[in-house]
Design a protein around this motif. Structure first.
Motif, PDB file in Angstrom:
ATOM      1  N   UNK A 138       0.829  -1.210   0.000  1.00  0.00           N
ATOM      2  CA  UNK A 138       0.000   0.000   0.000  1.00  0.00           C
ATOM      3  C   UNK A 138       0.862   1.258   0.000  1.00  0.00           C
ATOM      4  N   UNK A 139       2.091   1.133   0.523  1.00  0.00           N
ATOM      5  CA  UNK A 139       2.960   2.306   0.612  1.00  0.00           C
ATOM      6  C   UNK A 139       3.632   2.638  -0.720  1.00  0.00           C
ATOM      7  N   UNK A 140       3.611   1.720  -1.670  1.00  0.00           N
ATOM      8  CA  UNK A 140       4.187   2.024  -2.987  1.00  0.00           C
ATOM      9  C   UNK A 140       3.384   3.145  -3.647  1.00  0.00           C
ATOM     10  N   UNK A 141       4.059   3.878  -4.530  1.00  0.00           N
ATOM     11  CA  UNK A 141       3.322   4.865  -5.327  1.00  0.00           C
ATOM     12  C   UNK A 141       2.314   4.117  -6.199  1.00  0.00           C
ATOM     13  N   UNK A 142       1.148   4.713  -6.415  1.00  0.00           N
ATOM     14  CA  UNK A 142       0.151   4.015  -7.238  1.00  0.00           C
ATOM     15  C   UNK A 142       0.669   3.649  -8.628  1.00  0.00           C
ATOM     16  N   UNK A 143       1.554   4.492  -9.205  1.00  0.00           N
ATOM     17  CA  UNK A 143       2.084   4.139 -10.533  1.00  0.00           C
ATOM     18  C   UNK A 143       2.879   2.845 -10.475  1.00  0.00           C
ATOM     19  N   UNK A 144       3.569   2.615  -9.358  1.00  0.00           N
ATOM     20  CA  UNK A 144       4.350   1.370  -9.256  1.00  0.00           C
ATOM     21  C   UNK A 144       3.415   0.164  -9.222  1.00  0.00           C
ATOM     22  N   UNK A 145       2.297   0.297  -8.518  1.00  0.00           N
ATOM     23  CA  UNK A 145       1.322  -0.807  -8.514  1.00  0.00           C
ATOM     24  C   UNK A 145       0.734  -0.986  -9.914  1.00  0.00           C
ATOM     25  N   UNK A 146       0.459   0.147 -10.574  1.00  0.00           N
ATOM     26  CA  UNK A 146      -0.104   0.084 -11.927  1.00  0.00           C
ATOM     27  C   UNK A 146       0.878  -0.587 -12.890  1.00  0.00           C
ATOM     28  N   UNK A 147       2.175  -0.315 -12.721  1.00  0.00           N
ATOM     29  CA  UNK A 147       3.172  -0.906 -13.629  1.00  0.00           C
ATOM     30  C   UNK A 147       3.219  -2.430 -13.475  1.00  0.00           C
ATOM     31  N   UNK A 148       3.113  -2.895 -12.250  1.00  0.00           N
ATOM     32  CA  UNK A 148       3.127  -4.355 -12.041  1.00  0.00           C
ATOM     33  C   UNK A 148       1.877  -4.980 -12.661  1.00  0.00           C
ATOM     34  N   UNK A 149       0.736  -4.307 -12.521  1.00  0.00           N
ATOM     35  CA  UNK A 149      -0.480  -4.831 -13.159  1.00  0.00           C
ATOM     36  C   UNK A 149      -0.317  -4.837 -14.682  1.00  0.00           C
ATOM     37  N   UNK A 150       0.306  -3.795 -15.223  1.00  0.00           N
ATOM     38  CA  UNK A 150       0.504  -3.746 -16.690  1.00  0.00           C
ATOM     39  C   UNK A 150       1.416  -4.886 -17.136  1.00  0.00           C
ATOM     40  N   UNK A 151       2.470  -5.137 -16.353  1.00  0.00           N
ATOM     41  CA  UNK A 151       3.366  -6.255 -16.729  1.00  0.00           C
ATOM     42  C   UNK A 151       2.637  -7.591 -16.619  1.00  0.00           C
ATOM     43  N   UNK A 152       1.774  -7.701 -15.618  1.00  0.00           N
ATOM     44  CA  UNK A 152       0.989  -8.946 -15.466  1.00  0.00           C
ATOM     45  C   UNK A 152       0.116  -9.149 -16.710  1.00  0.00           C
ATOM     46  N   UNK A 153      -0.538  -8.085 -17.139  1.00  0.00           N
ATOM     47  CA  UNK A 153      -1.382  -8.186 -18.348  1.00  0.00           C
ATOM     48  C   UNK A 153      -0.541  -8.626 -19.544  1.00  0.00           C
ATOM     49  N   UNK A 154       0.660  -8.053 -19.677  1.00  0.00           N
ATOM     50  CA  UNK A 154       1.536  -8.433 -20.803  1.00  0.00           C
ATOM     51  C   UNK A 154       1.916  -9.911 -20.711  1.00  0.00           C
ATOM     52  N   UNK A 155       2.186 -10.379 -19.499  1.00  0.00           N
ATOM     53  CA  UNK A 155       2.570 -11.795 -19.333  1.00  0.00           C
ATOM     54  C   UNK A 155       1.389 -12.726 -19.621  1.00  0.00           C
ATOM     55  N   UNK A 156       0.188 -12.279 -19.299  1.00  0.00           N
ATOM     56  CA  UNK A 156      -0.979 -13.096 -19.686  1.00  0.00           C
ATOM     57  C   UNK A 156      -1.046 -13.200 -21.214  1.00  0.00           C
TER      58      UNK A 156
END
Ligand code: NAI
Ligand code: MG
Length: 480
Positions: free
Chosen positions: A64-82
């Motif tokens: 939760x302490x990460x910047x929201x963009x950092x969380x968004x980037x991990x979600x974007x990479x997850x989508x790419x890996x899917x």
């Protein structure tokens, strides 16, 4: 990454704290199309649930302490890996629960779209400001993570169900413990491995495989769980709601449906038939939003029923890996349950409009249209969860709305008509979460999704409203 998920005999572990943890007891995962064992997964016990919840709780504040963009980037990479692993994911889902490969590929694409949308939500969590009745005071609301979420998922959407709970949780800073369905844990494990590969910190999402009857209550009642998102049967939803109510924690329940499609006297029958066949037969009818009742205006009922029955009789049935139109049911017992509904309906006076042709050995069933169903019959009231459509004849639109609402469920419904006033009246009076006009019961990846009454409780999923469940609202008064 290499995917060995569906090689026979592979023994898988839970995913706890970023590592794979095996258990002494395991249970097989069975391919419904072949009867083969395609792997072994943990039959977890309460200590495993406890370890997963502790791992999630430890990881959540840092996430939760990460910047929201950092969380968004991990979600974007997850989508790419899917996307990179699209075929493997689809093959895994088809192997463990039977749906057609093209449906599984579509499910991966849908999951990717939902993850991408939710990545953006990390930067869209919103609040309000209010004029203050005291001068010099700022009054606003803000969103804070709900904490550690239990995500309990069904087998009918083994990819999109976990994603629909994990992605919005991650976007806003929650941690998750996933309990996938017994029938379809391999897709969930593969999803989590891709998420870890995308850079998710250890422990933020954990997967505990096992029997709902053995560990479901333990997870739901665990004091470390702050909120529960569940998709599955209404019976288990009620049970979870009681337990959560005792602890006063929020639930998001997505439960069964008994979705009706009303076909009005003036409807475009080509369109109605195409939309009804598609929305009733996808995933072999094992969708919460499947159309399962056709409420037909008596003036067009004969033609409509004959046309749907002809389409149903032309659908090929076989393994999801073949190029067929309809796959198996999830298990022999699921098939037997559906057959019971059909036999019970015929004994009660319904008439089969389809041919009842032979299907391959295994949990297959010829798609079946039942005509002259009456609203009080069991087949018209309970969730059948199979390739079966009940036709109920009505004299007018007012009766159609009454019949459509004569169900404890309130998920989705449709009307086929050219009459705008009839469409608007239906949309207003149907007591469901979602209404479709000249459109089957298909949803979109950024639009709120949910049901009322026995079909659901709590905030809808998908889209921006997901934050209503995955965050807590905080009100702040600031005086300088
Ligand atoms: P279910 O509701 O028993 O299972 C769904 C999930 O809940 C699974 O992960 C299961 O392990 C878990 N679970 C079971 N007991 C639990 C408990 N006491 N506490 C917490 N979690 C628990 O559904 P099932 O047995 O797979 O299917 C039975 C019927 O439910 C189907 O024939 C269908 O009518 C309906 N259903 C509806 C779904 C939908 O999309 N609305 C999805 C799955 C089932
Ligand atoms: Mg069950």
């Amino acid at each position: 990454m290499t995917v060995d998920n569906i090689s026979s005999g592979t023994v898988h572990g839970n995913r706890i704290g970023g590592t794979t943890v095996t258990t002494t007891r395991t249970q097989p995962v069975i391919n419904p199309a072949t009867g083969e064992r395609i792997g072994e997964v943990p039959l977890s016990e309460s200590a495993d649930v406890d370890a997963a919840v502790q791992a999630a709780r430890s990881a959540q504040p840092g996430w939760a302490a990460l910047a929201p963009q950092q969380r968004a980037e991990i979600l974007a990479r997850w989508a790419d890996l899917l996307a990179d692993n699209r075929e493997d994911l689809a093959a895994t889902a088809t192997a463990e629960m039977g749906k057609l490969i093209k449906e599984s590929l579509g499910e991966v694409d849908r999951a990717i779209a939902e993850i991408r949308f939710m990545g953006g939500e990390a930067l869209r969590a919103d609040g309000q400001t209010f004029p203050s009745t005291r001068s010099g005071t700022l009054v606003y609301t803000t969103r804070v993570p709900v904490g550690t979420v239990a995500a309990i998922t069904p087998w009918n959407f083994p990819i999109v169900s976990p994603v629909r709970k994990i992605a919005p949780a991650l976007a806003v800073g929650d941690a998750v413990v996933v309990k996938p369905a017994e029938q379809s844990p391999l897709s969930a494990l593969l999803l989590i491995d891709l998420l870890l590969e995308a850079g998710l910190p250890a422990g933020v999402v954990n997967v505990v495989c096992g029997s709902g009857a053995e560990i479901g209550d333990v997870l739901v009642a665990h004091p470390g769980i702050d909120a529960i998102s569940f998709t599955g049967s209404t019976a288990i939803g009620r049970r979870i709601s009681r337990s959560a109510g005792e602890r006063l924690i929020p639930v998001q329940l997505e439960l069964g449906g008994k979705n009706a499609a009303y076909v009005d006297a003036d409807a475009d029958l080509d369109r109605a038939v195409a939309e009804i066949v598609s929305a009733s037969i996808q995933a072999t009818g094992q969708r919460c939003t499947a159309i399962s009742r056709v409420v037909a205006h008596e003036s067009i009922a004969d033609e409509l029923t004959a046309r749907i029955a002809a389409e149903y009789d032309a659908l090929s049935v076989g393994p999801g890996t073949d190029s067929v139109d309809v796959g198996p049911l999830v298990s022999e017992s699921a098939r037997d349950k559906v057959v019971n509904y059909v036999e019970g309906a015929i004994a009660a006076g319904a008439v089969a409009a389809t041919s009842g042709r032979q299907t391959p050995d295994g949990p297959y069933l010829a798609p079946t249209v039942l005509d002259h169903v009456r609203p009080e019959m069991t087949v018209a009231r309970e969730e059948v969860f199979g390739p079966v459509l009940s036709v109920i004849r009505v004299p007018d639109a007012a009766t159609a709305i009454k019949v459509a609402n004569e169900s404890e469920y309130g998920l989705a419904g449709c009307i086929f008509t050219k009459d705008l006033a009839a469409a608007l009246a239906f949309a207003e009076q149907l007591d469901t979460g979602m209404v479709h006009v000249n459109h089957g019961t298909a949803s979109q990846p950024h639009v709120p999704f949910g049901g009322v009454r026995a079909s659901g409780l709590g905030a809808y999923s998908i889209g921006h409203v997901a934050q209503d469940f995955f965050t807590k609202l905080k009100v702040v008064y600031v005086a300088a």
